[in-house]
Scaffold this motif. Structure first.
Motif, PDB file in Angstrom:
ATOM      1  N   VAL A   1      -9.979   0.885   7.202  1.00  0.00           N
ATOM      2  CA  VAL A   1      -9.151   2.047   7.553  1.00  0.00           C
ATOM      3  C   VAL A   1      -9.241   2.309   9.049  1.00  0.00           C
ATOM      4  O   VAL A   1      -8.235   2.539   9.729  1.00  0.00           O
ATOM      5  CB  VAL A   1      -9.602   3.292   6.753  1.00  0.00           C
ATOM      6  N   GLU A   2     -10.460   2.234   9.580  1.00  0.00           N
ATOM      7  CA  GLU A   2     -10.660   2.483  11.011  1.00  0.00           C
ATOM      8  C   GLU A   2      -9.956   1.428  11.855  1.00  0.00           C
ATOM      9  O   GLU A   2      -9.440   1.732  12.942  1.00  0.00           O
ATOM     10  CB  GLU A   2     -12.159   2.480  11.313  1.00  0.00           C
TER      11      GLU A   2
ATOM     12  N   PHE B   1      -5.992  -0.804   6.485  1.00  0.00           N
ATOM     13  CA  PHE B   1      -5.821  -0.141   5.197  1.00  0.00           C
ATOM     14  C   PHE B   1      -5.412   1.299   5.463  1.00  0.00           C
ATOM     15  O   PHE B   1      -6.011   1.981   6.300  1.00  0.00           O
ATOM     16  CB  PHE B   1      -7.118  -0.193   4.379  1.00  0.00           C
ATOM     17  N   ARG B   2      -4.388   1.756   4.765  1.00  0.00           N
ATOM     18  CA  ARG B   2      -3.838   3.089   5.021  1.00  0.00           C
ATOM     19  C   ARG B   2      -4.856   4.166   4.677  1.00  0.00           C
ATOM     20  O   ARG B   2      -5.448   4.160   3.589  1.00  0.00           O
ATOM     21  CB  ARG B   2      -2.572   3.300   4.198  1.00  0.00           C
ATOM     22  N   HIS B   3      -5.027   5.105   5.609  1.00  0.00           N
ATOM     23  CA  HIS B   3      -6.020   6.154   5.382  1.00  0.00           C
ATOM     24  C   HIS B   3      -5.586   7.091   4.260  1.00  0.00           C
ATOM     25  O   HIS B   3      -6.418   7.611   3.505  1.00  0.00           O
ATOM     26  CB  HIS B   3      -6.273   6.948   6.673  1.00  0.00           C
ATOM     27  N   ASP B   4      -4.268   7.309   4.095  1.00  0.00           N
ATOM     28  CA  ASP B   4      -3.829   8.209   3.024  1.00  0.00           C
ATOM     29  C   ASP B   4      -4.056   7.582   1.650  1.00  0.00           C
ATOM     30  O   ASP B   4      -4.435   8.276   0.694  1.00  0.00           O
ATOM     31  CB  ASP B   4      -2.362   8.603   3.207  1.00  0.00           C
TER      32      ASP B   4
ATOM     33  N   GLN C   1       0.830  -1.202   0.000  1.00  0.00           N
ATOM     34  CA  GLN C   1       0.000   0.000   0.000  1.00  0.00           C
ATOM     35  C   GLN C   1       0.865   1.253   0.000  1.00  0.00           C
ATOM     36  O   GLN C   1       0.553   2.245  -0.667  1.00  0.00           O
ATOM     37  CB  GLN C   1      -0.938  -0.013   1.206  1.00  0.00           C
TER      38      GLN C   1
ATOM     39  N   TYR D   1      -6.431   5.378   1.075  1.00  0.00           N
ATOM     40  CA  TYR D   1      -7.889   5.361   0.951  1.00  0.00           C
ATOM     41  C   TYR D   1      -8.392   6.678   0.373  1.00  0.00           C
ATOM     42  O   TYR D   1      -9.210   6.694  -0.558  1.00  0.00           O
ATOM     43  CB  TYR D   1      -8.519   5.103   2.316  1.00  0.00           C
ATOM     44  N   TYR D   2      -7.906   7.805   0.889  1.00  0.00           N
ATOM     45  CA  TYR D   2      -8.372   9.103   0.390  1.00  0.00           C
ATOM     46  C   TYR D   2      -7.835   9.392  -1.011  1.00  0.00           C
ATOM     47  O   TYR D   2      -8.446  10.143  -1.771  1.00  0.00           O
ATOM     48  CB  TYR D   2      -7.964  10.210   1.358  1.00  0.00           C
TER      49      TYR D   2
ATOM     50  N   LEU E   1     -14.297  -0.731   3.021  1.00  0.00           N
ATOM     51  CA  LEU E   1     -12.944  -0.181   3.054  1.00  0.00           C
ATOM     52  C   LEU E   1     -12.794   0.845   4.169  1.00  0.00           C
ATOM     53  O   LEU E   1     -11.739   0.933   4.811  1.00  0.00           O
ATOM     54  CB  LEU E   1     -12.609   0.448   1.701  1.00  0.00           C
ATOM     55  N   ALA E   2     -13.844   1.618   4.437  1.00  0.00           N
ATOM     56  CA  ALA E   2     -13.775   2.607   5.521  1.00  0.00           C
ATOM     57  C   ALA E   2     -13.580   1.920   6.869  1.00  0.00           C
ATOM     58  O   ALA E   2     -12.829   2.407   7.726  1.00  0.00           O
ATOM     59  CB  ALA E   2     -15.046   3.458   5.538  1.00  0.00           C
TER      60      ALA E   2
END
Length: 492
Positions: free
Chosen positions: A287-288, A292-295, A248, A297-298, A283-284
């Motif tokens: 992330v929580e 999964f990497r939040h950066d 990722q 994801y965005y 996927l959210a």
């Protein structure tokens, strides 16, 4: 040019031609005739037809050749073969060559009329499919959910922004991605799909970014990666949630910098790729949970596009089933069967956990099993409801926390549950005085409670159409608690 439907009749027997012209003329068709293969080819070159009927034996060739030519050069024109009575082999060969049906001599007029009606319907469906908007053709239906999806696809296709496609298994996420690509400015470029869950972790970097000769054992030559293969086009990351965290990080850099560094290379390579991604997971929530990497994801979720499950657009089911049957029947050179009212009702009652993909599989199986020109409910072979749910319904219980469902049969009978065992929303409260000491020490009690919770959650999910927010409210627990229990119990 009039709107009158037309047919081409090819037969060297004058009496047969006149009979067919008279019969089809009474059905409102304008008919041209040909007595030879060369005449038929000339007519096809000069005119377009809604239907062609051709004899098997012609003075200058075989009608089989004409069937093959029409199937190749005029794919929208259904062609039927006129065969000698009892010549089954010729009929089968005609179907293989591309004929949609056949009729035997002497011609049975009621059979001929039915054949013509089916042919005209097939021609209209083929013509409509070819002339329709590609997005509308692929995402059939008039339900609000599918109309909104078509409109959103048309909008995001014009953009270059990354799109995250959310949806359950079988709803058509890859089809959505392909449509976005083909309707956008990158349509002339490559579309490269990759299943992120199918690549071994140790090979991911090499697969995505490529490698240089000699960079590792087995690297006998330079190999371009998926990013290079998609240069100038679209890279579709299916099941993106399956990417391991180290990959990722590297993927994020490649997307941000628009450059990649093949394994063993000294310099980076610039790539021009639009990223589309999809997964059936939440996927959210990943992330929580830190999986999964939040950066990243965005970065990939600039535009989110949700593909609705089939159960949210059941009003599209009859038309969707018909289109699937038309396609399947055409591929098998068969008449398009109709769904009986009972079969359609059975489909409406089915939950379709596999969505459109499952519908296609069910109808393909039914088409193989159906004896006549109708598909009955028994031909669908739909799975029966779970025994536990059926037993609970008979007993008058609703399998939610307030009313424990019956357990499925086990190898050994589980201890009876006393009345003092009651469910209280997020846990079961048990009066230890009402339990047998030996049962209390047994490991069966936690298993029983876990099984009770599992069945209650699964039933609540079905009753609330798999909407987790409504399911949590119905169970009287928080959304976070429901997520924890789904993960703990392995319910996906």
């Amino acid at each position: 040019m009039t709107d009158t439907r037309s047919a081409l009749i090819v037969d060297d027997e004058r009496d047969i031609r006149e009979l067919l012209v008279m019969t089809l003329g009474r059905m409102g068709l304008r008919c041209d005739t040909a007595a030879t293969l060369s005449d038929a080819r000339a007519q096809l070159a000069a005119n377009s037809y809604d239907l062609c009927l051709t004899d098997m034996r012609l003075p200058d060739g075989s009608g089989m050749d004409l069937v093959a030519e029409i199937s190749q050069k005029h794919p929208n024109t259904p062609v039927a073969m006129i065969t000698a009575f009892g010549n089954v082999e010729a009929a089968v060969e005609a179907l293989k060559a591309g004929a949609f049906d056949f009729v035997a001599k002497p011609v049975d007029l009621p059979v001929l009329r039915d054949l013509v009606r089916h042919a005209l319907d097939l021609h209209e469906k083929r013509r409509t499919a070819n002339n329709a908007d590609p997005v509308a053709t692929r995402f059939f239906g008039d339900s609000p959910a599918i109309v909104e999806l078509r409109q959103t696809i048309a909008k995001v296709a014009r953009s270059q922004a990354p799109v995250y496609i959310a949806g359950e298994s079988g709803v058509g996420k890859e089809l959505t991605a392909r449509t976005i690509h083909e309707q956008g400015p990158r349509a002339s470029g490559p579309f490269v799909p990759v299943n992120c869950g199918a690549i071994p972790a140790e090979l991911m970097e090499s697969e995505f970014f490529g490698h240089k000769k000699g960079s590792f054992t087995g690297a006998h030559a330079d190999k371009p990666g998926l990013f290079q293969a998609a240069d100038g086009g679209t890279l579709f990351l299916d099941e993106v949630a399956e990417l391991p965290l180290p990959m990722q990080v590297k993927l994020l850099r490649a997307i941000q910098e628009k450059s990649i560094k093949p394994v063993g290379a000294n310099a980076e390579i610039n790539v021009d790729v639009r990223i589309l991604s999809a997964t059936h997971k939440n996927l959210a929530a990943l992330v929580e949970d830190g999986r999964f990497r939040h950066d990243l994801y965005y970065r990939i979720n600039v535009i989110e596009l949700r593909v609705p499950p089939l159960r949210e657009r059941l009003e599209d089911l009859p038309g969707l089933a018909e289109r699937v049957l038309v396609r399947l029947a055409a591929s098998q050179h068969r008449l398009v069967p109709a769904l009986s009212p009972e079969a359609l009702e059975a489909l409406r009652a089915h939950p379709f956990p596999g969505n459109v993909r499952e519908l296609e599989n069910i109808l393909e199986r039914a088409l193989a099993l159906a004896d006549g020109e109708r598909i009955e409910a028994s031909d669908l072979r739909l799975p029966k409801p779970a025994p536990a749910a059926a037993a609970a319904a008979v007993a008058g219980h609703s399998p939610v926390f307030g009313a424990p469902p019956l357990l499925p049969p086990q190898a050994h009978p589980a201890p009876a549950v006393p009345a003092s065992v009651r469910a209280t929303g997020t846990h079961a409260a048990i009066d230890p005085r009402a339990l047998n000491p030996r049962d209390t020490a047994s490991s069966r009690l936690p298993e029983y409670i876990e099984q009770m919770e599992r069945q209650a959650i699964e039933q609540a999910l079905q009753e609330n159409r798999f909407n987790k927010t409504r399911t949590a409210q119905a169970l009287g627990i928080t959304f976070r608690a429901l997520r924890y229990k789904l993960k703990k119990l392995g319910i996906d």
